[in-house]
Scaffold this active site. Structure first.
Site, mmCIF file in Angstrom:
data_model
loop_
_atom_site.group_PDB
_atom_site.id
_atom_site.type_symbol
_atom_site.label_atom_id
_atom_site.label_comp_id
_atom_site.label_asym_id
_atom_site.label_seq_id
_atom_site.Cartn_x
_atom_site.Cartn_y
_atom_site.Cartn_z
ATOM 1 N N LEU A 125 41.292 46.082 -36.553
ATOM 2 C CA LEU A 125 41.837 47.385 -36.164
ATOM 3 C C LEU A 125 41.593 48.399 -37.290
ATOM 4 O O LEU A 125 40.933 49.424 -37.079
ATOM 5 C CB LEU A 125 43.341 47.252 -35.862
ATOM 6 C CG LEU A 125 44.089 48.530 -35.498
ATOM 7 C CD1 LEU A 125 43.584 49.105 -34.176
ATOM 8 C CD2 LEU A 125 45.610 48.266 -35.386
ATOM 9 N N GLU A 127 40.371 50.512 -40.568
ATOM 10 C CA GLU A 127 39.050 50.913 -41.062
ATOM 11 C C GLU A 127 39.229 51.475 -42.467
ATOM 12 O O GLU A 127 40.360 51.789 -42.863
ATOM 13 C CB GLU A 127 38.455 51.980 -40.124
ATOM 14 C CG GLU A 127 38.262 51.435 -38.719
ATOM 15 C CD GLU A 127 37.596 52.423 -37.770
ATOM 16 O OE1 GLU A 127 37.385 53.595 -38.157
ATOM 17 O OE2 GLU A 127 37.283 52.001 -36.640
ATOM 18 N N GLU A 363 49.910 44.622 -41.541
ATOM 19 C CA GLU A 363 50.498 44.663 -40.180
ATOM 20 C C GLU A 363 51.560 45.767 -40.074
ATOM 21 O O GLU A 363 52.565 45.631 -39.368
ATOM 22 C CB GLU A 363 51.024 43.286 -39.772
ATOM 23 C CG GLU A 363 49.872 42.285 -39.729
ATOM 24 C CD GLU A 363 49.960 41.209 -38.677
ATOM 25 O OE1 GLU A 363 50.786 41.327 -37.766
ATOM 26 O OE2 GLU A 363 49.155 40.260 -38.765
ATOM 27 N N GLY A 364 51.293 46.883 -40.749
ATOM 28 C CA GLY A 364 52.189 48.043 -40.719
ATOM 29 C C GLY A 364 53.024 48.103 -41.980
ATOM 30 O O GLY A 364 53.812 47.200 -42.254
HETATM 31 N N1 CAA Z 1 53.443 47.888 -27.230
HETATM 32 C C1 CAA Z 1 52.703 48.377 -26.208
HETATM 33 N N2 CAA Z 1 52.279 49.675 -26.133
HETATM 34 C C2 CAA Z 1 52.638 50.481 -27.157
HETATM 35 C C3 CAA Z 1 53.396 50.029 -28.261
HETATM 36 C C4 CAA Z 1 53.806 48.680 -28.270
HETATM 37 N N3 CAA Z 1 54.527 48.206 -29.276
HETATM 38 N N4 CAA Z 1 53.584 51.055 -29.116
HETATM 39 C C5 CAA Z 1 52.983 52.128 -28.574
HETATM 40 N N5 CAA Z 1 52.410 51.758 -27.389
HETATM 41 C C6 CAA Z 1 51.631 52.619 -26.481
HETATM 42 C C7 CAA Z 1 52.361 53.943 -26.245
HETATM 43 O O1 CAA Z 1 53.202 53.865 -25.128
HETATM 44 C C8 CAA Z 1 51.210 54.900 -26.033
HETATM 45 O O2 CAA Z 1 50.742 54.792 -24.705
HETATM 46 P P1 CAA Z 1 50.429 56.108 -23.814
HETATM 47 O O3 CAA Z 1 49.267 56.741 -24.505
HETATM 48 O O4 CAA Z 1 50.113 55.580 -22.453
HETATM 49 O O5 CAA Z 1 51.676 56.949 -23.868
HETATM 50 C C9 CAA Z 1 50.102 54.353 -26.941
HETATM 51 O O6 CAA Z 1 50.407 52.964 -27.153
HETATM 52 C C10 CAA Z 1 50.053 55.051 -28.289
HETATM 53 O O7 CAA Z 1 51.347 54.972 -28.878
HETATM 54 P P2 CAA Z 1 51.919 56.111 -29.816
HETATM 55 O O8 CAA Z 1 51.738 57.442 -29.149
HETATM 56 O O9 CAA Z 1 53.299 55.727 -30.234
HETATM 57 O O10 CAA Z 1 50.897 56.027 -31.033
HETATM 58 P P3 CAA Z 1 50.848 56.833 -32.392
HETATM 59 O O11 CAA Z 1 49.467 57.249 -32.612
HETATM 60 O O12 CAA Z 1 51.955 57.831 -32.470
HETATM 61 O O13 CAA Z 1 51.054 55.669 -33.510
HETATM 62 C C11 CAA Z 1 52.103 54.046 -34.891
HETATM 63 C C12 CAA Z 1 52.083 54.819 -33.555
HETATM 64 C C13 CAA Z 1 53.441 53.370 -34.882
HETATM 65 C C14 CAA Z 1 51.991 54.920 -36.134
HETATM 66 C C15 CAA Z 1 50.942 53.013 -34.846
HETATM 67 O O14 CAA Z 1 49.713 53.665 -35.053
HETATM 68 C C16 CAA Z 1 51.094 51.911 -35.876
HETATM 69 O O15 CAA Z 1 51.828 50.953 -35.667
HETATM 70 N N6 CAA Z 1 50.330 51.999 -37.027
HETATM 71 C C17 CAA Z 1 50.238 50.907 -37.966
HETATM 72 C C18 CAA Z 1 49.037 50.058 -37.626
HETATM 73 C C19 CAA Z 1 49.088 48.699 -38.280
HETATM 74 O O16 CAA Z 1 50.114 48.024 -38.272
HETATM 75 N N7 CAA Z 1 47.946 48.264 -38.826
HETATM 76 C C20 CAA Z 1 47.844 46.979 -39.408
HETATM 77 C C21 CAA Z 1 46.529 46.370 -39.015
HETATM 78 S S1 CAA Z 1 46.404 44.638 -38.956
HETATM 79 C C22 CAA Z 1 46.310 44.066 -40.528
HETATM 80 O O17 CAA Z 1 47.180 44.351 -41.302
HETATM 81 C C23 CAA Z 1 45.155 43.207 -40.955
HETATM 82 C C24 CAA Z 1 45.346 41.763 -41.075
HETATM 83 O O18 CAA Z 1 44.396 41.031 -40.898
HETATM 84 C C25 CAA Z 1 46.679 41.125 -41.455
#
Ligand code: CAA
Length: 384
Positions: A125, A127, A363-364
């Site tokens: 996810l 970048e 993971e956030g």
């Molecule tokens: N479950 C299902 N759908 C969800 C959801 C959830 N938990 N949360 C949001 N959605 C849906 C929303 O309903 C929305 O849908 P619609 O467009 O139909 O309304 C869509 O997804 C977008 O949601 P938001 O409008 O809330 O999105 P946003 O752009 O405002 O962002 C955020 C929300 C909370 C900031 C999110 O971007 C986020 O969690 N960011 C952090 C990302 C992250 O955790 N990255 C870690 C990557 S993995 C990693 O760490 C690598 C590894 O290998 C360990």
């Protein structure tokens, strides 16, 4: 609340605890020192059914629930957070979404081998320029006839170089002037997929963290997971499961650091007796024990809700926020209790301290968890 585990949940916890103590704990410090991914141990973990714990048996998985999965992660985190993170990623953000959103043909091809322990999965996810802002990603999947052509690069990919397949999120179009995201299952050995480099990390040094590049990577449409445009929801839903798991990992790291500190307080003498008799250190030990217990209850609550088919976005964020921040405080205090011995590699607390640090980031971040919790609280009628 007294949490009564089922027979399966208790059995998995015992099995993973025994394996972790016998096969991982004696080697974890050396793997960390050599930054060595322990392939042979992962083969054993795969044979034990730990790659696809929540996947039904018909698709090669162990058919367990998310609570059992989190208990297993805590046991792995207690001895080696590096092993734990690769198991976490393959289960919660590769196998779980492919199981939930995949077709039978996709499951047969890209879930069964992973869930049955043949190879690990990865989750692409983030970048280089899009981490917390998941919707800011720029990797593109352009439609060309019946195919998609993937171009872009992904960062911080756990197990990138050792996985068999990865779940990749990309911009696949535009709706009402806004980018639309889709999810693709991409085999690691595929034209146009390249491991760009492996990160040099502060902790989790025996896990592989890679930057992965996609250049004119052609995927037939059967690589699309779910529907076009479902990508962001698939990613965020998967992270709800993932965050409960990272909370469990954090509790495991904290428990590991606590156990070492607890022993040290009995064995280290100063001022005429064991240092564990000092009230100041006992207060700290009490605080650490309470924070660990709270973290465990929070991840169990988040996992149980998801097991019941309920959305656990807020509960997973609360569990991850508390447990990751607590594990940093606990590992810090465990080092402090060891004095100079905590700063060198003689005791495992130095490794736990380094490993805990990333739990408030991946993971956030903690900041994103607070944002997710605040949004949920503001939307609920009671705010509770
Ligand atoms: N479950 C299902 N759908 C969800 C959801 C959830 N938990 N949360 C949001 N959605 C849906 C929303 O309903 C929305 O849908 P619609 O467009 O139909 O309304 C869509 O997804 C977008 O949601 P938001 O409008 O809330 O999105 P946003 O752009 O405002 O962002 C955020 C929300 C909370 C900031 C999110 O971007 C986020 O969690 N960011 C952090 C990302 C992250 O955790 N990255 C870690 C990557 S993995 C990693 O760490 C690598 C590894 O290998 C360990």
């Amino acid at each position: 609340m007294d949490w009564k585990l089922t027979a399966d949940q208790s059995m998995i916890r015992e099995m993973v605890r025994e394996f972790a103590d016998a096969e991982i704990a004696p080697h974890a410090a050396e793997w960390d020192r050599r930054k060595e991914f322990p392939s042979a141990t992962f083969e054993q973990l795969g044979e034990l059914g730990l790659f696809g714990m929540v996947v039904p048996e018909e698709w090669g998985g162990a058919g367990l629930d998310g609570t059992a999965y989190c208990l297993a992660l805590e046991e792995l985190g207690r001895v080696d957070a590096s092993t734990c993170v690769a198991i976490s990623v393959t289960n919660s953000v590769y196998c779980a979404p492919v199981n939930k959103f995949g077709t039978d043909a996709q499951k047969d091809r890209w879930l069964r081998p992973c869930a049955s322990g043949q190879w690990l999965g990865a989750f692409c996810l983030s970048e280089p320029d899009a981490g917390s802002d998941a919707a800011g990603l720029t990797t593109r999947a352009e439609r060309r006839g019946d195919d998609y052509v993937l171009n872009g690069s992904k960062a911080w990919i756990t197990s990138g170089e050792v996985c068999g397949a990865m779940l990749v999120f990309a911009v696949s179009g535009e709706v009402a002037g806004k980018p639309e995201f889709s999810a693709f299952i991409v085999p690691r050995e595929h034209d146009g997929v390249a491991i760009i480099h492996r990160e040099e990390k502060m902790g989790l040094r025996s896990s592989c963290t890679n930057q992965v590049g996609f250049e004119d990577c052609v995927l037939s449409s059967d690589h699309l997971l779910g529907n076009e445009g479902d990508g962001l929801k698939i990613a965020l839903d998967s992270l709800d499961g993932g965050r409960a798991g990272i909370a469990a990992q954090s509790v495991g790291i904290a428990q590991g650091a606590f156990d070492v500190a607890h022993s040290y307080l009995q064995e280290r003498d100063a001022f005429g007796g064991p240092i564990g008799r000092f009230e100041g250190l006992r207060h700290e030990l009490g605080r650490m024990a309470a924070e660990i217990r709270a973290g465990r209850l929070l991840y169990l609550r988040a996992a149980t809700l998801r097991d019941r088919g309920l959305r656990n976005t807020r509960q997973a964020a609360i569990a991850k926020l508390h447990a990751s921040e607590a594990s940093n405080r606990i590992a810090y205090q465990a080092v402090q209790m060891h004095g100079g011995y905590g700063y060198v590699t003689d005791y495992d607390v130095e490794r736990f301290y380094r490993d805990a640090r990333v739990t408030t980031i991946y993971e956030g971040t903690s900041e994103i968890q607070r944002l997710v919790i605040a949004r949920a609280v503001l939307q609920s009628a009671t705010g509770a």
